[in-house]
Design an enzyme around this catalytic site. Structure first.
Site: not given
Ligand code: ADP
Length: 477
Positions: A171, A224-225, A229, A246, A280, A327, A379
């Protein structure tokens, strides 16, 4: 416009189409892509489950050939696929072609790894008994990817999953279905049996969620975020499933008084602002000792003045657009937060207008920031960087490590003593000396510590820790 469909059980299926929009020019529709439902995700999981027994016992030469063929086609089409990548994600064309080449290299590397999956043979502690340790595929692997590396991240998850005999439900992120569809199409045509690789483009909250809830998904690899996660982790523990995460970074780049100024400025500009800061591994905290601070800020600001923000496909563009309106709002909100927190806006901060409507933001540098400010702790994932002034190396190291994250950590210094000490004491999965914190090789482990990552490393030979499971067999001689 033809719709690009999902691949389920070897068939291209789908009805509802979603437009893929170019962030450099929102009038440009890159293509139409199907949106999968939760039922599609369930069908894909069932197909992957049905395909597993045969694929997990398939010959390693067959897997090698399919992965190698995929690598060759990606490489042969690098300009076309790189253009698609730059158009749908917004990184510059050279960066996008570079990422495409890297995807080809990853498929080539894991083609080789199919032939190198080794086990161990040991004597038992009991007489006349032998012990064999072998690695077997895990089962159906769910792959959930973000938008910032639309071809490389899918490559570094799909390639090892298939190399070691797993079947896959993939996905991709909603914003970048183009590259995802292209590599699935290539792998499908390269000869994968039906159901071995399934593509379900669609919403995280629908398609991703259906994957998290399925007892038939044996492992999930996620990039992802942090928020998502944590959901992946909670759902995976519920199902006693293997998972690998990650997530974010707030990567420090330390500049010491003895640094080569040119090296330090190039590395900071590259890892802070290239790919629009949407990596990242980007350096978002520049931790600079007093003796070089003002010289460094002046030189970096000069460098930023020369960087061209424009259409990702235009020759000469250094920084493409932000990926989308959401974003961009996050970036500008953080710029406002930084101002309110009392950091000094040394460069940028404003949106820029170009020929076409796009999400263009100046590279933005805050100085006089503290490590306690939100702009230094959270972040941002945009071209927004803060400079934190420190007294000496010891304070720099402590500041670098004072973060909830731990992905990549860099230092610019000509001192062997400080470089060596930093490599040993940086609390990060990856350490860079006189190099940008972003920019890694494809054949060595990638991953972080603390809030950045969970589970085994990705890439290189270490990838087999996640994509295989160990069996210990005892035989009476
Ligand atoms: P980003 O901020 O980079 O978009 P996300 O964590 O939201 O980070 O997205 C990363 C990937 O996770 C995307 O493919 C997204 O669709 C997917 N995702 C989002 N929400 C969920 C969820 N509830 N379950 C599973 N996957 C999800």
């Amino acid at each position: 416009m033809t719709m690009h469909k999902n691949l389920i059980a070897g068939e291209w299926v789908g009805s509802e189409a979603i437009k893929n929009i170019n962030p450099s020019n929102t009038n440009d529709v890159v293509g139409e892509y199907a949106r999968a439902s939760a039922d599609d995700a369930k069908a894909a999981i069932a197909a992957a489950k049905a395909a597993f027994p045969a694929w997990s016992r398939s010959g390693i030469l067959e897997r090698h050939a399919i992965l190698k063929k995929t690598a060759d086609e990606i490489l042969a089409r690098k300009d076309e696929l790189g253009t698609l990548l730059a158009r749908e994600e917004g990184k510059t064309l050279p960066e996008a072609i570079g990422e495409t080449i890297r995807a080809a290299q990853i498929f080539e590397f894991f083609a080789g790894e199919t032939l190198r999956l080794a086990g161990e043979v040991l004597p038992s502690v009991r007489p006349n008994i032998g012990v064999e340790i072998t690695r077997e595929p895990v089962g159906v692997v769910g792959i959930i990817t973000p938008w910032n590396f639309p071809i490389a991240i899918p490559a570094w998850k799909i390639a090892p999953a298939l190399a070691f005999g797993n079947t896959v439900v993939f996905k991709p992120a909603e914003l970048v279905p183009g590259c995802a569809w292209a590599i699935v199409d290539i792998l499908h045509r390269a000869g994968l049996p039906k159901g071995v690789l399934n593509l379900v483009m669609g919403k995280g909250s629908v398609v991703g969620q259906a994957m998290l809830e399925s007892p038939d998904v044996a492992a999930i690899t996620f990039t992802g975020s942090t928020g998502t996660g944590k959901r992946v982790a909670a759902a995976s523990i519920e199902h006693n499933r293997k998972f690998q995460l990650e997530m974010g970074g707030k990567n420090p780049f330390v500049v010491l008084d003895d640094a080569d100024l040119t090296v330090a400025v190039e590395a900071a500009a590259n890892s802070g602002f290239f790919s629009t800061g949407q990596r990242c591994t980007a350096s978002s905290r520049l931790i600079v000792t007093e003796g070089i601070h003002d010289k460094f800020v002046t030189a970096l600001t000069e460098k930023l003045k020369g960087l061209v923000v424009d259409d990702a496909l235009k020759a000469g563009t250094h920084i493409g657009p932000v990926v989308d309106a959401g974003q961009l709002k996050q970036d500008t909100d953080y710029i406002e937060i930084g101002r309110k927190e009392g950091a000094k806006l040394a460069f940028g901060g404003d949106l820029v207008k170009r020929d076409n409507p796009g999400f263009f933001l100046q590279p933005t540098l805050f100085t006089e920031a503290t490590n306690a400010m939100r702009i230094s702790r959270e972040e941002i994932f945009g071209p927004v960087v803060s400079v934190i002034r420190v007294k000496d190396y010891e304070e720099a190291l402590a500041t670098a490590n004072d973060t909830p994250f731990g992905l990549s950590s860099g230092i610019a210094t000509t001192s062997l003593k400080h470089a060596t000490h930093f490599k040993r004491n940086a609390e990060a999965g990856m350490v860079m000396v006189n190099l940008p914190t972003a920019g890694v090789d494809f054949h060595v482990p990638f991953g972080g510590r603390k809030g950045s990552s969970y589970g085994p490393r990705e890439q290189g030979k270490y990838a087999n820790e996640f994509y295989t499971t160990v069996k210990t067999a005892y035989t009476l001689a």
